[in-house]
Design an enzyme around this catalytic site. Structure first.
Site, short mmCIF file in Angstrom:
data_model
loop_
_atom_site.label_atom_id
_atom_site.label_comp_id
_atom_site.label_asym_id
_atom_site.label_seq_id
_atom_site.Cartn_x
_atom_site.Cartn_y
_atom_site.Cartn_z
N HIS A 425 0.82 -1.22 0.00
CA HIS A 425 0.00 0.00 0.00
C HIS A 425 0.86 1.26 0.00
O HIS A 425 0.34 2.37 -0.22
CB HIS A 425 -0.94 0.00 1.21
N ASP A 429 -2.31 2.09 -4.66
CA ASP A 429 -3.53 2.53 -3.99
C ASP A 429 -4.62 1.47 -4.14
O ASP A 429 -4.55 0.59 -5.02
CB ASP A 429 -4.01 3.86 -4.58
#
Length: 454
Positions: A425, A429
């Site tokens: 992450h 995204d």
């Protein structure tokens, strides 16, 4: 007298060929008080007389150039650049006879196992490294005494078993009837295991019951320990590093496998006839992943923590996780974006065969920009895979089960598979991860999307 004898022996050793021809180099060297003559009846024996008083004989043995180099030392083969050392696991012991190219030991490294074969037929004289010891490239492993012929193969065990019934008539013969003639031969002597002499009851000792092996019975609270091999230690280290470094997040989806199953059932015979390969499901997911990675290149990228840069790859190398008895190996399919179904299926088959035979090289597992792990072959229904560093994402496939799903407002039973995408992450995204996984779902459910580039 002793020093002169040693001198004479050394002179004979240096002039062995001349002695075998019958010449006398010692005479030419003018050693005082020493004469040489041929021993009677011994063509390979020389008799030495010193000062006409002491006479002794020296027996010569013929040697060849092969015998001088019959003991060799086998060293550790060179490792790849990314591997510096490994642990030795011996397959043979001292005194074992080995044939040429027969595996003597295996060296377990961080990524694979390197087999060390015997360079020639011979007998192992010494193991220079203990079992489990660490070695580097060029470290001496064992010494081998070469022999001229390969070791004889053991005879099959069926031969003695086939001859065993011949002895049955002696033990199981029917006793003669009373009307039969009186035997003229003595009865067979009982074997030593069954002595004819009787023993008093007090002298007979009861046989102790066999001791049960640990863990053989129920309710036993035993345990045993095994040393972790180098590959397992490296896997644990890398996975823990991934947990500590990456901000891992997992997104899920499910795929209707009806169309891909129908395509496989319809074309598997023609595919096998043309390419001599079975059409599987892994090739469809590899091709769909390459298609989705081209649409979402950030999933194929990686963060360089040293320079704080994002490295975007213009190529797609997909690692396929394969479970082996010694641990998880991840061979790489390179330049997947340029391959068709047949090329992918052939590469998967070849890498799988090499993994099962423990023949994967470091080059087969080096690199990789994306990983696919298929836990469904073991019956896994759902799970979250862990990123294979230094990559940024991994796709987890699971088992196919029939489940009721809503199709066009109706409930139908379809073959469904859960898929999971774990991603870093820090770089990827949620929108990009979900879009990537939906692209794989669409390409597998309807392969025409790949053909039309939709």
């Amino acid at each position: 007298m002793l020093s002169r004898s040693r001198c004479v022996s050394r002179a004979f050793s240096r002039s062995l060929s001349a002695f075998q021809k019958g010449s006398c180099p010692l005479g030419r060297r003018s050693l005082p008080g020493v004469s040489l003559c041929q021993g009677p009846g011994y063509p390979d024996r020389r008799t030495i007389a010193i000062n006409n008083s002491s006479v002794f004989s020296v027996r010569f043995f013929r040697t060849t150039a092969v015998c001088k180099d019959d003991v060799i030392t086998v060293k550790t083969p060179a490792f790849a650049e990314s591997v510096t050392e490994g642990d030795v696991r011996w397959e043979k012991a001292v005194g074992d006879t080995v044939a040429e190219d027969e595996v003597v030991c295996e060296i377990e490294t961080d990524k694979t196992s390197v087999q060390v074969p015997s360079p020639a037929n011979g007998v192992i004289e010494a193991l220079l490294v203990p079992d489990g010891g660490k070695v580097e490239g060029g470290t001496p492993l064992f010494t081998l005494r070469k022999t001229g012929a390969a070791p004889a193969k053991a005879k099959p065990a069926e031969a003695p078993a086939a001859e065993a019934p011949k002895a049955e008539p002696i033990a199981s013969a029917v006793p003669p009837s009373p009307a039969a003639s009186i035997p003229t031969q003595m009865p067979p002597v009982p074997s030593p295991s069954q002595p004819s002499a009787s023993k008093p009851v007090s002298a007979v000792k009861p046989t102790a019951a066999p001791v049960a092996e640990p863990g053989a019975g129920k309710g036993l609270r035993t345990e045993h320990r095994e040393k972790m091999n180098r590959m397992r230690l490296r896997i644990a280290q890398r996975l823990k590093e991934a947990q500590n470094t990456c901000a891992m997040l997992t997104t899920f989806n499910e795929i209707d496998m009806s169309n891909i199953q129908d395509m496989r059932a319809r074309h598997k015979d023609a595919f096998l006839k043309k390419h001599n390969l079975k059409l599987g499901f892994m090739s469809a997911f590899v091709k769909a992943s390459a298609f989705a990675l081209q649409e979402q290149p950030v999933v194929n990228a990686v963060i360089d923590d040293t320079t704080k840069e994002v490295v975007y790859r213009d190529y797609i190398d997909i690692s396929v996780a394969v479970a082996t008895p010694r641990g998880l190996v991840v061979p790489v399919i390179r330049n997947v974006e340029t391959m068709n179904y047949a090329d992918i299926e052939r590469t998967i088959f070849e890498l799988g065969e090499k993994a099962r035979k423990n023949e994967l090289a470091i080059e087969d597992m080096d690199g990789g920009t994306f990983t696919i792990s298929n836990g469904g072959v073991f019956g896994s229904l759902f799970g979250t895979p862990i990123i294979n560093p230094p990559q940024s994402a991994i796709l987890g496939m699971h088992a196919i089960f029939d489940r009721p799903v809503a199709v066009g407002g109706k409930v139908e039973v379809r073959p469904m598979m859960f898929v999971a995408l774990t991603y870093d992450h820090r770089l990827i995204d949620g929108r990009e991860a979900v879009t990537f996984l939906r692209k794989i779902k669409a390409a597998v459910e309807d392969p025409r999307i790949l053909l039309m580039d939709l």
